[in-house]
Design an enzyme around this catalytic site. Sequence first.
Site, PDB file in Angstrom:
ATOM      1  N   TYR A  51      48.023  32.899  46.270  1.00 44.14           N
ATOM      2  CA  TYR A  51      47.033  33.957  46.451  1.00 44.14           C
ATOM      3  C   TYR A  51      46.870  34.270  47.930  1.00 44.14           C
ATOM      4  O   TYR A  51      46.597  33.365  48.717  1.00 44.14           O
ATOM      5  CB  TYR A  51      45.667  33.542  45.909  1.00 44.14           C
ATOM      6  CG  TYR A  51      45.583  33.151  44.456  1.00 44.14           C
ATOM      7  CD1 TYR A  51      46.543  33.548  43.527  1.00 44.14           C
ATOM      8  CD2 TYR A  51      44.528  32.373  44.006  1.00 44.14           C
ATOM      9  CE1 TYR A  51      46.443  33.181  42.197  1.00 44.14           C
ATOM     10  CE2 TYR A  51      44.408  32.003  42.679  1.00 44.14           C
ATOM     11  CZ  TYR A  51      45.375  32.400  41.777  1.00 44.14           C
ATOM     12  OH  TYR A  51      45.263  32.019  40.450  1.00 44.14           O
ATOM     13  N   SER A 208      41.851  34.326  33.379  1.00 41.01           N
ATOM     14  CA  SER A 208      41.739  35.684  32.836  1.00 41.01           C
ATOM     15  C   SER A 208      40.647  35.748  31.771  1.00 41.01           C
ATOM     16  O   SER A 208      40.778  36.446  30.763  1.00 41.01           O
ATOM     17  CB  SER A 208      43.075  36.149  32.253  1.00 41.01           C
ATOM     18  OG  SER A 208      44.095  36.075  33.208  1.00 41.01           O
ATOM     19  N   ALA A 211      39.673  39.217  30.990  1.00 41.36           N
ATOM     20  CA  ALA A 211      40.783  40.151  30.734  1.00 41.36           C
ATOM     21  C   ALA A 211      40.885  41.227  31.806  1.00 41.36           C
ATOM     22  O   ALA A 211      40.810  42.417  31.532  1.00 41.36           O
ATOM     23  CB  ALA A 211      40.633  40.777  29.349  1.00 41.36           C
ATOM     24  N   GLY A 213      38.873  42.217  33.872  1.00 40.93           N
ATOM     25  CA  GLY A 213      37.667  43.032  33.992  1.00 40.93           C
ATOM     26  C   GLY A 213      37.358  43.860  32.764  1.00 40.93           C
ATOM     27  O   GLY A 213      36.269  44.435  32.664  1.00 40.93           O
ATOM     28  N   GLY A 217      32.294  44.787  30.936  1.00 43.08           N
ATOM     29  CA  GLY A 217      31.313  45.798  30.584  1.00 43.08           C
ATOM     30  C   GLY A 217      31.335  47.014  31.475  1.00 43.08           C
ATOM     31  O   GLY A 217      30.657  48.007  31.212  1.00 43.08           O
TER      32      GLY A 217
END
Length: 337
Positions: A51, A208, A211, A213, A217
Site C-alpha cells: 500500500y 473488503s 464491498a 464502499g 450507504g
Amino acid sequence: MNFVGASDLDIFPLVLGGNTFGWTSGEEESHEVLSAFVAEGGTMIDTADGYSHWVPGHTGGESELILGSWLAGRDDRDDLVIATKAGSHPEHRGLSARAVKAAAEASLARLGIDTIDLYYAHRDDPAVPLEETVRAFGDLVQSGKVRYIGLSNFSPERVREWLRLSAELGVPRPVALQPHYNLVARSPYEDGVAPLARSEGLGVLPHSALASGFLSGKYRSAADAVGAERAARVSRFFSPAGLAVLDELHRIGSRLGEEPASVALAWLRSRGEVTAPIASARTVVQLTSLLAGARLELNREDVRALNEASAKLGRTQSAGAQSTDTQAEDAPPEDAP
C-alpha cells in the site's frame, strides 16, 4: 474476550484498515483517524507493504510509513496489534524465502517497531514451493520479528497444505485468515474457507467488508458512483439483487437508528467464525459508523432478512467479486476498499 484464533491477540471487534493511508487520506488525516479509533477502544490496525504502490509517484510502503510516524508519538505500543503483509511490494514481490525476509525487515523499519504482531502472506505465490514460504515465515517467528502468522486470499486447499507443512516442519502454524467476504461476496468463502476456519480454529478477519464502499450507504444507484475512486469495482453490484441488499440495509438501519455501514459490519460479526471485520475510514466522520458496527448486535430476524436478500445475488456474481489474484500489478488490490 475476542481472541484471534489460537493466539493471545485479544482485539476490539473491528480492525482498522490502513489501505487509505497515503492513498485517499494524507498523513494528518490518517493520524486523526488512528487516534480516534484507539480512543474509542480500537486495538488492531491492518496494513500491507504494497500500500499504495498503485498511486502515481508512490513506490509502496506509504501506508506503513504513515502508521509508523503515528506510532512513534505514542507510548501504548504494547496495547496495539499491528498487522501487515508480505508479497506485494514492488521491490519484494512474491513469497520466496529471500523476498519474505527482506519484506519483513523493510516493514519493521517503516513501522518503527521491533515485532510485527500478525504477519500475513498477502496472496498465494504458486511460482514458489510452499515449503520454502512456510519455512521463511516460521523463521521470522523464531527470530522474534513476527509473533503470529496469517494467510490472506489463499484458497482452502492451499491453507490446508500450509497447515500440513507447518506440522511436518515443526514451525508455527497460521492463526488467522483474511479472506474477501461481505454481504455481496459470500462465496467461495462460505463454501470452503468458513468450514476450514471452524474446523482448524483459525481466526477470520474479512477484508473488503463494505464491498469497496457499496455497502456504506453512500451509493443508491450507479450514477452516485460516477467519478468515485472505486467506481469500477462498485458498478458491478448495481444489479436489482445488489440494490435489494442495499434496501434491506437501509430498512434495518432506519429502524435501529444506524447507518447501513454499521448494519453491514454487524452482519459480518454475526457469522460465527468471524473474529472481526476490517474496514477503512478516510476521515474521523466516516469512522463513526464503523465503530457503531463494532458494537451493534442484530437480532435473528435482521440476520435472516440480510441472509435472504444477499442470497438472491447468486453464486456467479458473488464469486465474480473475488478477483483478488488476477488483478493488474499496478492496480489497487481488492483489499483496498
